[in-house]
Motif scaffolding. Structure first.
Motif, mmCIF file in Angstrom:
data_model
loop_
_atom_site.group_PDB
_atom_site.id
_atom_site.type_symbol
_atom_site.label_atom_id
_atom_site.label_comp_id
_atom_site.label_asym_id
_atom_site.label_seq_id
_atom_site.Cartn_x
_atom_site.Cartn_y
_atom_site.Cartn_z
ATOM 1 N N VAL A 187 0.612 -1.242 -0.181
ATOM 2 C CA VAL A 187 -0.099 0.066 0.047
ATOM 3 C C VAL A 187 0.685 1.158 -0.017
ATOM 4 O O VAL A 187 0.520 2.347 -0.636
ATOM 5 N N ILE A 188 1.803 1.171 0.810
ATOM 6 C CA ILE A 188 2.746 2.304 0.719
ATOM 7 C C ILE A 188 3.570 2.300 -0.491
ATOM 8 O O ILE A 188 3.648 3.574 -1.029
ATOM 9 N N LEU A 189 3.840 1.377 -1.195
ATOM 10 C CA LEU A 189 4.500 1.666 -2.788
ATOM 11 C C LEU A 189 3.543 2.286 -3.266
ATOM 12 O O LEU A 189 3.750 2.792 -4.393
ATOM 13 N N GLU A 190 2.146 1.673 -3.421
ATOM 14 C CA GLU A 190 1.217 2.278 -4.291
ATOM 15 C C GLU A 190 1.236 3.737 -4.274
ATOM 16 O O GLU A 190 1.172 4.525 -5.185
ATOM 17 N N ALA A 191 1.273 4.180 -2.833
ATOM 18 C CA ALA A 191 1.005 5.598 -2.703
ATOM 19 C C ALA A 191 2.227 6.375 -3.140
ATOM 20 O O ALA A 191 2.040 7.421 -4.179
ATOM 21 N N MET A 192 3.300 5.861 -3.134
ATOM 22 C CA MET A 192 4.726 6.418 -3.600
ATOM 23 C C MET A 192 4.678 6.528 -5.104
ATOM 24 O O MET A 192 5.194 7.512 -5.756
ATOM 25 N N SER A 193 4.168 5.485 -5.622
ATOM 26 C CA SER A 193 4.171 5.548 -7.351
ATOM 27 C C SER A 193 3.140 6.576 -7.740
ATOM 28 O O SER A 193 2.886 6.866 -8.934
ATOM 29 N N GLN A 194 2.154 7.077 -6.635
ATOM 30 C CA GLN A 194 1.347 8.291 -7.203
ATOM 31 C C GLN A 194 1.605 9.486 -6.769
ATOM 32 O O GLN A 194 0.700 10.179 -6.729
ATOM 33 N N ASN A 195 2.806 9.543 -6.334
ATOM 34 C CA ASN A 195 3.256 11.035 -5.825
ATOM 35 C C ASN A 195 2.550 11.381 -4.676
ATOM 36 O O ASN A 195 2.025 12.552 -4.087
ATOM 37 N N LEU A 196 2.096 10.412 -3.696
ATOM 38 C CA LEU A 196 1.429 10.460 -2.546
ATOM 39 C C LEU A 196 1.995 10.361 -1.273
ATOM 40 O O LEU A 196 2.634 9.239 -1.155
ATOM 41 N N PRO A 197 2.265 11.503 -0.650
ATOM 42 C CA PRO A 197 3.115 11.303 0.743
ATOM 43 C C PRO A 197 2.283 10.515 1.955
ATOM 44 O O PRO A 197 1.021 10.587 1.694
ATOM 45 N N VAL A 198 2.967 9.559 2.839
ATOM 46 C CA VAL A 198 2.361 8.933 3.652
ATOM 47 C C VAL A 198 2.527 9.368 5.054
ATOM 48 O O VAL A 198 3.692 9.792 5.344
ATOM 49 N N VAL A 199 1.596 9.285 5.997
ATOM 50 C CA VAL A 199 1.892 9.570 7.201
ATOM 51 C C VAL A 199 1.742 8.161 8.192
ATOM 52 O O VAL A 199 0.544 7.477 7.814
ATOM 53 N N SER A 200 2.757 7.556 8.676
ATOM 54 C CA SER A 200 2.489 6.247 9.143
ATOM 55 C C SER A 200 3.226 6.242 10.492
ATOM 56 O O SER A 200 4.282 6.820 10.884
ATOM 57 N N TYR A 201 2.833 4.944 11.139
ATOM 58 C CA TYR A 201 3.940 4.865 12.504
ATOM 59 C C TYR A 201 5.180 4.223 11.855
ATOM 60 O O TYR A 201 4.977 3.518 10.980
ATOM 61 N N ALA A 202 5.939 4.435 12.603
ATOM 62 C CA ALA A 202 7.498 3.854 12.193
ATOM 63 C C ALA A 202 7.452 2.560 12.866
ATOM 64 O O ALA A 202 8.277 2.285 13.811
ATOM 65 N N VAL A 203 6.863 1.446 12.138
ATOM 66 C CA VAL A 203 7.038 0.077 12.749
ATOM 67 C C VAL A 203 7.422 -0.771 11.877
ATOM 68 O O VAL A 203 7.445 -0.341 10.423
ATOM 69 N N GLY A 223 7.681 11.378 3.422
ATOM 70 C CA GLY A 223 6.433 11.034 3.999
ATOM 71 C C GLY A 223 6.895 11.661 5.419
ATOM 72 O O GLY A 223 7.758 12.057 5.721
ATOM 73 N N MET A 224 5.917 11.093 6.432
ATOM 74 C CA MET A 224 6.147 11.774 7.700
ATOM 75 C C MET A 224 5.912 10.133 8.889
ATOM 76 O O MET A 224 4.934 9.503 8.732
ATOM 77 N N LEU A 225 6.945 10.090 9.630
ATOM 78 C CA LEU A 225 6.967 9.121 10.376
ATOM 79 C C LEU A 225 6.731 9.318 11.796
ATOM 80 O O LEU A 225 7.298 10.511 12.392
ATOM 81 N N VAL A 226 5.828 8.733 12.705
ATOM 82 C CA VAL A 226 5.623 9.142 14.291
ATOM 83 C C VAL A 226 5.786 7.948 14.931
ATOM 84 O O VAL A 226 5.890 6.751 14.424
ATOM 85 N N PRO A 227 6.039 7.993 16.271
ATOM 86 C CA PRO A 227 6.388 6.859 17.213
ATOM 87 C C PRO A 227 5.055 6.086 17.179
ATOM 88 O O PRO A 227 4.033 6.486 17.317
ATOM 89 N N PRO A 228 5.412 4.629 17.345
ATOM 90 C CA PRO A 228 4.600 3.726 17.323
ATOM 91 C C PRO A 228 3.514 3.961 18.580
ATOM 92 O O PRO A 228 4.044 4.103 19.550
ATOM 93 N N GLY A 229 2.095 3.843 18.171
ATOM 94 C CA GLY A 229 1.212 4.089 19.257
ATOM 95 C C GLY A 229 1.117 5.247 19.952
ATOM 96 O O GLY A 229 0.611 5.377 21.090
ATOM 97 N N ASP A 230 1.345 6.338 18.950
ATOM 98 C CA ASP A 230 1.170 7.472 19.627
ATOM 99 C C ASP A 230 0.105 8.491 18.659
ATOM 100 O O ASP A 230 0.509 9.125 17.767
ATOM 101 N N PRO A 231 -1.064 8.280 19.125
ATOM 102 C CA PRO A 231 -1.874 8.665 18.201
ATOM 103 C C PRO A 231 -1.924 10.152 17.955
ATOM 104 O O PRO A 231 -2.249 11.073 17.020
ATOM 105 N N ALA A 232 -1.520 11.010 19.377
ATOM 106 C CA ALA A 232 -1.540 12.342 19.024
ATOM 107 C C ALA A 232 -0.391 12.902 18.094
ATOM 108 O O ALA A 232 -0.667 13.978 17.327
ATOM 109 N N ALA A 233 0.652 12.138 17.982
ATOM 110 C CA ALA A 233 1.591 12.598 17.209
ATOM 111 C C ALA A 233 1.314 12.298 15.654
ATOM 112 O O ALA A 233 1.508 13.155 14.818
ATOM 113 N N PHE A 234 0.360 11.243 15.722
ATOM 114 C CA PHE A 234 -0.104 10.859 14.108
ATOM 115 C C PHE A 234 -0.823 11.913 13.508
ATOM 116 O O PHE A 234 -0.981 12.683 12.627
#
Length: 366
Positions: free
Chosen positions: A275-291, A304-315
């Motif tokens: 899913v992340i690769l599909e987004a990248m191939s369409q010029n789409l940045p991703v916000v994800s947990y860094a897991v 894209g932007m990575l946030v600490p796992p399990g931190d919904p406020a940071a997400f």
């Protein structure tokens, strides 16, 4: 490169990351004039045929090389293969070295040999794990992981070398312009658009499907003009500016990603997400947990932007920051497309596996 027939095996007939990787490999191998075959265990079409895990070895010709992507019963499938037969196993999750779960998350029982009782109620977790290990050792299979993260875990628990070959997908020469994609989908050109996507949609446990609606509602409070698509479940409906789509064919998902501003991917566990690769191939940045293997795909602050796992406020804060900055969205999307095109094309994946097949056969003949 002369190769024997490659017999791929996976669990599901049509959907799932493992099956898509197998089908992409088959497509690439056929272009190289390599004979290929795909077997599966669960038919998703009424007229589909399937084989049981314990029958895989019986259908594997003597001249063929077996390549297993996933199965509902590792012990039975690997046990069906005759001793001395070289086999490739691509691990698309952690199931090969656990007592039943695809991802152990923070389960301490994994380091104790999946000691019982299993916190997730998998029966005979210790025995099942030991049975898998016996079969892996018996066959001396070549192990592959799409991410360095999974390779490290597998080496730790299986005590075997693991080859890393990242997943790849077809990469367009240039994505469709966003305005054209929105016109095709009937999306307001001025809207801000976010997408959630996972097989199973809002029931996808490892992708935080049950949290999608809450994330969307909080983002909507911050960005009233926001339009959200939640993709991958089993129904289609619209609730105001929340559009729910079932699992859709790849072309339609790519079109949606082209039209969107951000992919929201609050995954709890991941290997090397298609899913992340599909987004990248369409010029789409991703916000994800860094897991898991996600940091091997996304460069934080660049693609894209990575946030600490399990931190919904940071997400939420990361998504809010990105949605408020169209220039950042455009720049990150372009960087994601360029970086992914170099590292995650399916041609590069096919080439990596062809070289691995050749090395495996060379070692067998020595």
């Amino acid at each position: 490169m002369d190769l024997p027939p490659i017999y791929h095996h996976t669990g599901l007939e049509t959907s799932g990351g493992a099956t898509r990787v197998a089908r992409l490999l088959i497509s690439g191998l056929k272009k190289q004039k390599v004979e290929t075959n795909l077997s599966f265990e669960l038919a998703e079409k009424a007229d589909g045929a399937a084989i049981l895990p314990e029958d895989f070895g019986r259908y594997l010709p003597d001249v063929a090389l077996g390549h297993v992507h996933c199965t509902g019963n590792w012990s039975a499938l690997l046990g069906s293969i005759a001793p001395g037969r070289k086999t490739i196993i691509t691990m698309h999750d952690c199931d090969l070295f656990t007592g039943g779960c695809p991802y152990p998350l923070d389960c301490s029982n994994l380091d104790e040999g999946c000691a019982e009782p299993c916190p997730r109620k998998f029966p005979d977790s210790t025995g099942i794990r030991k049975a898998k290990f016996r079969q892996v050792r018996r066959l001396e299979s070549t192990l592959v992981a799409p991410s360095r993260w999974l390779a490290r875990l597998a080496r730790t628990h299986l005590h075997r070398a693991v080859v890393v070959i990242p997943n790849g997908i077809p990469w367009p020469n240039r994505p469709l312009p966003k305005a054209a994609a929105r016109q095709q989908l009937g999306i307001n050109p001025a809207a801000k658009v976010v997408v959630f996507a996972a097989h199973g949609g809002m029931t996808a446990a490892y992708k935080s499907g049950d949290a999608w609606r809450g994330i969307w509602q909080q983002l909507k409070d911050r960005h009233p003009e926001l339009l959200c698509f939640a993709v991958g479940g089993d129904k289609e409906e619209r609730q105001g500016d929340l559009v729910i789509w079932p699992y859709v064919e790849r072309r339609k998902l790519s079109l949606l990603m082209t039209a969107a501003d951000v992919l929201l991917y609050p995954t709890k566990a991941d290997n090397h997400s298609l899913v992340i690769l599909e987004a990248m191939s369409q010029n789409l940045p991703v916000v994800s947990y860094a897991v898991g293997g996600v940091p091997e795909q996304i460069t934080d602050g660049v693609t894209g932007m990575l946030v600490p796992p399990g931190d919904p406020a940071a997400f939420l804060d990361a998504a809010t920051t990105l949605l408020a900055n169209p220039v950042m969205i455009r720049q990150m999307g372009m960087e994601a497309f360029s970086a992914g095109q170099k590292r995650f094309s399916y041609q590069r994946m096919v080439s990596g596996y062809m070289q691995l097949y050749a090395r495996t056969l060379d070692s067998q003949n020595q």
